[in-house]
Write a protein that holds these residues in place. Structure first.
Motif, PDB file in Angstrom:
ATOM      1  N   LEU A   1       0.869  -1.215   0.004  1.00  0.00           N
ATOM      2  CA  LEU A   1      -0.108   0.002  -0.031  1.00  0.00           C
ATOM      3  C   LEU A   1       0.771   1.169  -0.030  1.00  0.00           C
ATOM      4  CD1 LEU A   1      -1.727  -2.258   1.063  1.00  0.00           C
ATOM      5  CD2 LEU A   1      -3.016  -0.422   2.516  1.00  0.00           C
ATOM      6  N   PHE A   2       0.680   2.031  -1.055  1.00  0.00           N
ATOM      7  CA  PHE A   2       1.424   3.633  -1.010  1.00  0.00           C
ATOM      8  C   PHE A   2       0.460   4.630  -0.320  1.00  0.00           C
ATOM      9  CE2 PHE A   2       3.188   1.135  -4.758  1.00  0.00           C
ATOM     10  CZ  PHE A   2       4.688   1.492  -4.492  1.00  0.00           C
ATOM     11  N   ALA A   3       1.453   5.484   0.529  1.00  0.00           N
ATOM     12  CA  ALA A   3       0.990   6.506   1.111  1.00  0.00           C
ATOM     13  C   ALA A   3       1.808   7.505   1.245  1.00  0.00           C
ATOM     14  CB  ALA A   3       0.532   5.953   2.527  1.00  0.00           C
ATOM     15  N   SER A   4       1.273   8.926   1.400  1.00  0.00           N
ATOM     16  CA  SER A   4       2.164  10.026   1.620  1.00  0.00           C
ATOM     17  C   SER A   4       2.016  10.475   3.010  1.00  0.00           C
ATOM     18  CB  SER A   4       1.643  11.146   0.684  1.00  0.00           C
ATOM     19  OG  SER A   4       0.615  11.808   1.265  1.00  0.00           O
ATOM     20  N   GLU A   5       3.045  11.447   3.359  1.00  0.00           N
ATOM     21  CA  GLU A   5       3.138  12.147   4.752  1.00  0.00           C
ATOM     22  C   GLU A   5       1.671  12.773   5.069  1.00  0.00           C
ATOM     23  OE1 GLU A   5       5.168  16.131   3.935  1.00  0.00           O
ATOM     24  OE2 GLU A   5       6.164  14.700   4.769  1.00  0.00           O
ATOM     25  N   SER A   6       0.844  13.206   4.144  1.00  0.00           N
ATOM     26  CA  SER A   6      -0.329  13.874   4.600  1.00  0.00           C
ATOM     27  C   SER A   6      -1.592  12.894   4.600  1.00  0.00           C
ATOM     28  CB  SER A   6      -0.692  14.830   3.566  1.00  0.00           C
ATOM     29  OG  SER A   6      -0.840  14.199   2.161  1.00  0.00           O
ATOM     30  N   CYS A   7      -1.501  11.728   4.374  1.00  0.00           N
ATOM     31  CA  CYS A   7      -2.369  10.574   4.434  1.00  0.00           C
ATOM     32  C   CYS A   7      -2.460  10.196   6.035  1.00  0.00           C
ATOM     33  CB  CYS A   7      -1.905   9.356   3.516  1.00  0.00           C
ATOM     34  SG  CYS A   7      -2.009   9.500   1.763  1.00  0.00           S
ATOM     35  N   ILE A   8      -3.724   9.872   6.359  1.00  0.00           N
ATOM     36  CA  ILE A   8      -4.177   9.097   7.530  1.00  0.00           C
ATOM     37  C   ILE A   8      -5.331   7.937   7.128  1.00  0.00           C
ATOM     38  CG2 ILE A   8      -3.885  11.275   8.870  1.00  0.00           C
ATOM     39  CD1 ILE A   8      -6.964  11.342   9.009  1.00  0.00           C
ATOM     40  N   PRO A   9      -5.215   6.879   8.066  1.00  0.00           N
ATOM     41  CA  PRO A   9      -6.341   5.860   8.081  1.00  0.00           C
ATOM     42  C   PRO A   9      -7.607   6.555   8.367  1.00  0.00           C
ATOM     43  CG  PRO A   9      -4.141   5.244   9.388  1.00  0.00           C
ATOM     44  CD  PRO A   9      -4.248   6.713   9.135  1.00  0.00           C
TER      45      PRO A   9
ATOM     46  N   CYS B   1      -9.608  11.351  -1.600  1.00  0.00           N
ATOM     47  CA  CYS B   1      -9.304  12.728  -1.620  1.00  0.00           C
ATOM     48  C   CYS B   1     -10.342  13.750  -2.499  1.00  0.00           C
ATOM     49  CB  CYS B   1      -8.055  13.085  -2.231  1.00  0.00           C
ATOM     50  SG  CYS B   1      -7.507  12.761  -3.889  1.00  0.00           S
ATOM     51  N   CYS B   2     -10.307  14.932  -2.603  1.00  0.00           N
ATOM     52  CA  CYS B   2     -11.396  15.667  -3.081  1.00  0.00           C
ATOM     53  C   CYS B   2     -10.644  16.733  -3.820  1.00  0.00           C
ATOM     54  CB  CYS B   2     -12.325  16.632  -2.524  1.00  0.00           C
ATOM     55  SG  CYS B   2     -13.663  17.306  -3.480  1.00  0.00           S
ATOM     56  N   TRP B   3     -10.670  16.601  -5.309  1.00  0.00           N
ATOM     57  CA  TRP B   3      -9.819  17.509  -6.180  1.00  0.00           C
ATOM     58  C   TRP B   3     -10.362  18.933  -6.304  1.00  0.00           C
ATOM     59  CZ3 TRP B   3      -4.885  16.653  -8.141  1.00  0.00           C
ATOM     60  CH2 TRP B   3      -4.491  15.454  -7.985  1.00  0.00           C
TER      61      TRP B   3
ATOM     62  N   GLU C   1      -7.921  19.217  -2.450  1.00  0.00           N
ATOM     63  CA  GLU C   1      -7.907  19.862  -1.264  1.00  0.00           C
ATOM     64  C   GLU C   1      -7.429  19.444   0.127  1.00  0.00           C
ATOM     65  OE1 GLU C   1     -12.389  19.988  -0.627  1.00  0.00           O
ATOM     66  OE2 GLU C   1     -12.635  21.073  -2.427  1.00  0.00           O
ATOM     67  N   THR C   2      -6.903  20.266   0.897  1.00  0.00           N
ATOM     68  CA  THR C   2      -6.199  20.260   2.201  1.00  0.00           C
ATOM     69  C   THR C   2      -7.360  20.314   3.461  1.00  0.00           C
ATOM     70  OG1 THR C   2      -4.041  20.819   1.114  1.00  0.00           O
ATOM     71  CG2 THR C   2      -4.323  20.753   3.502  1.00  0.00           C
ATOM     72  N   TYR C   3      -7.254  19.422   4.158  1.00  0.00           N
ATOM     73  CA  TYR C   3      -8.237  19.504   5.474  1.00  0.00           C
ATOM     74  C   TYR C   3      -7.347  19.780   6.629  1.00  0.00           C
ATOM     75  CZ  TYR C   3     -10.880  17.149   1.770  1.00  0.00           C
ATOM     76  OH  TYR C   3     -11.537  16.668   0.636  1.00  0.00           O
ATOM     77  N   GLU C   4      -8.224  20.535   7.367  1.00  0.00           N
ATOM     78  CA  GLU C   4      -7.801  20.866   8.856  1.00  0.00           C
ATOM     79  C   GLU C   4      -8.768  19.966   9.846  1.00  0.00           C
ATOM     80  OE1 GLU C   4      -7.280  24.706  10.236  1.00  0.00           O
ATOM     81  OE2 GLU C   4      -6.119  25.302   8.148  1.00  0.00           O
TER      82      GLU C   4
ATOM     83  N   GLY D   1      -7.127   8.520   3.881  1.00  0.00           N
ATOM     84  CA  GLY D   1      -7.537   9.915   3.279  1.00  0.00           C
ATOM     85  C   GLY D   1      -6.508  10.772   3.516  1.00  0.00           C
ATOM     86  N   ARG D   2      -6.633  11.968   2.541  1.00  0.00           N
ATOM     87  CA  ARG D   2      -5.625  12.939   2.171  1.00  0.00           C
ATOM     88  C   ARG D   2      -6.481  13.891   1.415  1.00  0.00           C
ATOM     89  NH1 ARG D   2      -3.446  12.959  -3.456  1.00  0.00           N
ATOM     90  NH2 ARG D   2      -1.554  14.067  -2.530  1.00  0.00           N
ATOM     91  N   LYS D   3      -6.109  15.085   1.557  1.00  0.00           N
ATOM     92  CA  LYS D   3      -4.516  15.549   2.219  1.00  0.00           C
ATOM     93  C   LYS D   3      -5.071  16.296   3.746  1.00  0.00           C
ATOM     94  CE  LYS D   3      -1.446  17.876  -0.197  1.00  0.00           C
ATOM     95  NZ  LYS D   3      -0.890  18.865  -1.263  1.00  0.00           N
ATOM     96  N   PHE D   4      -4.195  15.899   4.785  1.00  0.00           N
ATOM     97  CA  PHE D   4      -4.651  16.358   6.090  1.00  0.00           C
ATOM     98  C   PHE D   4      -3.515  17.346   6.606  1.00  0.00           C
ATOM     99  CE2 PHE D   4      -7.535  12.922   5.898  1.00  0.00           C
ATOM    100  CZ  PHE D   4      -8.767  13.370   6.380  1.00  0.00           C
TER     101      PHE D   4
END
Length: 452
Positions: free
Chosen positions: A160-168, A355-357, A365-368, A386-389
């Motif tokens: 499974l690939f993920a980035s630093e802005s991903c969370i489960p 994610c939502c473009w 989009e980036t979420y807080e 999910g991303r991007k957080f």
């Protein structure tokens, strides 16, 4: 008035100019024809390499993959810059491993010398490509992560690939059940690769910056596909993708150098070269499955001698790929009937990471915090991450409350409204009430001491 001699000289000059232009056009035509033939030969080599790997790895693996899995083993491959902002979330998520599940982690850092977390340091792979945004070095970093993981752990069944802005966004147990479907016997079946793929550019930017550069590089247009960057690959698919360059005789990534965000193109295109995905969707692992790509390198998608347009892309709303929002498969999806026998497809067309473009073709989009609508939409479509957080905005306690709510609902999914920063105290109150209800049903304490 010009003399006859002057007129004749003018005619001769015009004729010479026309002849020169004709010679130039003919030379350009010969050059274009040579380039076209070279591109066709390159495409034929790619097709031949894909067919070889398909026969030597995928078909043999398919024939030998009978039986069920007793222990589910996954590899988590994460790309970061110099830190993993949601390390506590990932570590908590992985702590839910049990005797039937195992998760191992590999990390690629853009700046490994700046990493300070001991946990991240021990997961780092030795090599870094220092990738810039949108560059082919992101693809190279993903390939290196995959190569190291495949070589390090021969028992990993899914990567499974993920980035630093991903969370489960789903508990580990739920993710495992989705990735390793449970059969009627109660045992887990073989996993599928997860890619939300399309063969159509969703806008002009994608066409000019992603699809057209690959056509110019010589890739058969029938094999050029796009998917969300963060995908899941089964071990057979991972090994086949890594083996393609050797069968081809040279690295494939340079062909993707001119494409923007080539990491969205590389894996689905390789799977198309391998005959695993095509214009009519995922295929059962049979030789006929390769017909959509391996049978044609002339740039046209044909079936029965007629050009056939892919029907995968009909919507341009909210995905960034120009394809319909993916939903969890209904009963009977994910398998196809071959020879009267139901077989599991090798590729599931679903997004691993939600994610939502929005309106941007370049970045989602980036979420807080944990906006409730983001969690609900991601879970409803069947995504596991999910991303991007935004770093520092997702509190561990808030995320744990969401995980507990999900675990309490079981297979019913997430239906608690208002969990997240955008909901004030309402979401926490809803989670608290649900947690107390569960403890009452289980005979446990209902006071604040039982909320931990």
């Amino acid at each position: 008035m010009a003399s006859f001699r002057d007129q004749l000289a003018g005619f001769k000059g015009l004729r010479a100019s026309l002849e020169k232009k004709e010679q130039k056009d003919a030379a350009m035509e010969r050059k274009n024809e040579a380039a076209r033939l070279a591109s066709l030969r390159l495409g034929q080599r790619l097709v031949k390499a894909g067919r070889f790997i398909r026969n030597s790895i995928l078909l043999k693996r398919s024939e030998a993959s009978g039986g069920c899995i007793k222990k589910r083993r996954m590899g988590l491959l994460i790309l970061i810059i110099d830190s993993l902002p949601f390390e506590p979330l990932w570590r908590e998520w992985m702590q839910r491993q049990n005797g039937a599940t195992e998760v191992k982690v590999w990390i690629h850092a853009k700046h490994p010398d700046k990493v300070t977390s001991p946990w991240v340091l021990e997961k780092l792979i030795p090599r870094s490509f220092c990738p810039a945004w949108g560059s082919v070095d992101i693809t190279r970093a993903e390939l290196e992560l995959l190569r190291v993981a495949v070589e390090d752990a021969s028992d990993i069944q899914l990567f499974l690939f993920a980035s630093e802005s991903c969370i489960p966004i789903q508990p580990l147990d739920t993710a495992v059940k989705s990735l390793f479907p449970v059969e009627t016997s109660g045992t887990s079946s073989r996993p599928q690769s997860w890619l939300h793929f399309t063969d159509k550019p969703n806008n002009g930017y994608s066409n000019q910056q992603q699809f057209e550069p690959l056509v110019k590089a010589g890739l058969p247009s029938t094999c050029i596909w796009k998917a969300d960057q963060w995908v899941a690959l089964t071990r057979p698919h991972a090994e086949a993708v890594l083996a393609l360059p050797k069968a081809f005789g040279e690295d494939l990534w340079p062909m993707f150098r001119a494409a923007s965000a080539s990491d969205e193109m590389y894996f689905p295109t390789c799977l198309a070269l391998l005959g695993e995905i095509g214009p009519s969707g995922p295929k059962v692992v049979t030789e006929d499955a390769a017909s959509s790509c391996l049978g044609s390198v002339d740039g046209s998608k044909k079936e029965g001698g007629l050009e056939k347009e892919s029907t995968l892309t009909k919507s341009t709303t909210g995905t960034g790929l120009g394809i319909e929002e993916s939903m969890p498969p209904r009963a009977g999806e994910g398998v196809v009937n071959a020879g009267g026998k139901e077989q599991q497809q090798p590729v599931l067309r679903r997004r691993l990471t939600y994610c939502c473009w929005g309106d941007s073709p370049k970045s989602p989009e980036t979420y807080e915090g944990l906006p409730s609508h983001v969690l609900e939409r991601g879970i409803r479509e069947g995504s596991l991450l999910g991303r991007k957080f935004k770093a520092g905005t997702v509190k561990l306690e808030e995320w744990l409350a969401h995980m507990r709510a999900m675990e309490g609902k079981g297979d019913e999914g997430f239906h608690v409204q208002g969990v997240g920063k955008d909901s004030g105290n309402a979401g926490q109150d809803a989670v608290g009430r649900q947690a107390k209800k569960r403890r009452r049903e289980e005979g446990g304490p209902t006071g604040p001491q039982g909320d931990a």
